[in-house]
Scaffold this active site. Structure first.
Site, PDB file in Angstrom:
ATOM      1  N   TYR A 276       7.145  83.057  80.573  1.00 47.79           N
ATOM      2  CA  TYR A 276       8.549  82.697  80.835  1.00 47.79           C
ATOM      3  C   TYR A 276       9.396  83.940  81.137  1.00 47.79           C
ATOM      4  O   TYR A 276      10.000  84.025  82.212  1.00 47.79           O
ATOM      5  CB  TYR A 276       9.099  81.871  79.670  1.00 47.79           C
ATOM      6  CG  TYR A 276      10.510  81.377  79.908  1.00 47.79           C
ATOM      7  CD1 TYR A 276      10.824  80.586  81.013  1.00 47.79           C
ATOM      8  CD2 TYR A 276      11.542  81.713  79.045  1.00 47.79           C
ATOM      9  CE1 TYR A 276      12.122  80.142  81.243  1.00 47.79           C
ATOM     10  CE2 TYR A 276      12.839  81.266  79.266  1.00 47.79           C
ATOM     11  CZ  TYR A 276      13.119  80.488  80.361  1.00 47.79           C
ATOM     12  OH  TYR A 276      14.411  80.052  80.590  1.00 47.79           O
TER      13      TYR A 276
ATOM     14  N   LYS B 257      11.172  85.230  84.754  1.00 48.23           N
ATOM     15  CA  LYS B 257      12.604  85.487  84.926  1.00 48.23           C
ATOM     16  C   LYS B 257      12.878  86.940  85.342  1.00 48.23           C
ATOM     17  O   LYS B 257      13.845  87.207  86.048  1.00 48.23           O
ATOM     18  CB  LYS B 257      13.373  85.107  83.653  1.00 48.23           C
ATOM     19  CG  LYS B 257      13.311  83.605  83.337  1.00 48.23           C
ATOM     20  CD  LYS B 257      13.899  82.739  84.462  1.00 48.23           C
ATOM     21  CE  LYS B 257      13.991  81.277  84.089  1.00 48.23           C
ATOM     22  NZ  LYS B 257      14.552  80.437  85.162  1.00 48.23           N
TER      23      LYS B 257
ATOM     24  N   ASN C 201      17.466  76.392  90.299  1.00 49.48           N
ATOM     25  CA  ASN C 201      17.630  76.176  88.851  1.00 49.48           C
ATOM     26  C   ASN C 201      16.379  75.642  88.168  1.00 49.48           C
ATOM     27  O   ASN C 201      16.142  75.923  86.996  1.00 49.48           O
ATOM     28  CB  ASN C 201      18.799  75.193  88.635  1.00 49.48           C
ATOM     29  CG  ASN C 201      18.807  74.614  87.236  1.00 49.48           C
ATOM     30  OD1 ASN C 201      19.229  75.258  86.272  1.00 49.48           O
ATOM     31  ND2 ASN C 201      18.313  73.381  87.105  1.00 49.48           N
TER      32      ASN C 201
END
Ligand code: NAD
Length: 252
Positions: free
Chosen positions: A160, A164, A95
């Site tokens: 970012y 992902k 996470n």
């Protein structure tokens, strides 16, 4: 099956478990009967999170560490010490993550490397170390926290979404590679979720964001945790390689 039994007897590791979505997952997993190790970035925040969780879930078995997750040896050592303390490792939730907003023109190469180190290398490092233990034990479940930006990209801070997209790539590839070892690998892709970052925004801005979301509001950490709980649990025994959106049908 009651939620309180869903992870009975399991041992879980949650990286970035000191606040926000990670903390929500730690809490949910403890309530579901797991023993949980939370990883944070600093001793101080780990201690604060342990104190808070022990008051919110009395009797929950929880430990905390703060390894440098971008370093394989450090990640492996921490995961081994969870096995020593709790006897095994059944579930890993990758996470921990940071985001970016700089334009490409302003983006410093070292900042791009930093985001990759935590959002991608750490996922590789922790998955490699945990999978070796899970294989020996006959199986396990890895849940990666991706993002809606892994579907849409975003108009600034390209590191970012790039990180992902890589998380999704690891999820789908490791699901195929590790399936024969009975290790399932899935991801949750949250939309805008009410963590400290969103809580700090003016209410008027949160309302503007909410108005663009079909469900009319931002998500709560607990709603992401519920999806992680399902994927981590045996209820998802035939689910692997999936990216589960928890975003109120956001379209950007
Ligand atoms: P947050 O900033 O509230 O918490 C981040 C967690 O990561 C903290 O526990 C922190 O200790 C840990 N962390 C930060 N840097 C670290 C480091 N160098 N080493 C180890 N741990 C470190 O974040 P959040 O909003 O709860 O996000 C959690 C995950 O969810 C991230 O992967 C994020 O990309 C993803 N996500 C969040 C949202 C959102 O709207 N909040 C949306 C989509 C995806």
């Amino acid at each position: 099956m009651n939620v309180s039994d869903m992870l009975e007897g399991k041992v879980a590791i949650v990286t970035g478990g000191t606040r926000g979505i990670g903390y929500g997952i730690v809490k949910k997993f403890l309530e579901a009967g797991a023993k949980v190790a939370l990883f944070g970035s600093r001793q101080e925040t780990v201690d604060q999170a342990l104190e808070k969780i022990q008051s919110e879930v009395p009797g929950g078995e929880v430990m905390g560490l703060h390894p440098a997750l971008g370093d394989f040896d450090a990640a492996e050592k921490a995961i081994q010490s969870v096995r020593e303390k709790f006897g095994k490792v059944d579930i890993l939730v990758n996470n921990a993550g940071i985001s970016a907003r700089e334009s490409l023109y302003e983006y410093k190469p070292e900042d791009f490397e930093k985001i990759m180190s935590l959002n991608v290398n750490a996922v590789f490092n922790c998955s490699k170390a945990a999978a070796a233990i899970m294989k020996e034990q006959g199986g396990g479940s890895i849940v990666n926290i991706s993002s809606m930006v892994s579907i849409y990209g975003q108009p600034a801070g390209c590191g970012y979404p790039a990180s992902k997209f890589a998380v999704n790539g690891l999820t789908k590839s490791l699901a195929r590679e590790l399936g024969r070892d009975q290790i399932r690998v899935n991801a949750v892709a949250p939309g805008v979720t009410r963590t400290d970052m969103v809580a700090a925004l003016p209410e008027e801005m949160v309302q503007r964001i909410s108005a663009t979301i079909p469900l009319g509001r931002v998500g709560e950490p607990e709603e992401v945790a519920n999806a992680a709980l399902f994927l981590a649990s045996d209820l998802a025994s035939y689910v692997t390689g999936t990216i589960l959106s928890v975003d109120g049908a956001t379209q950007v």
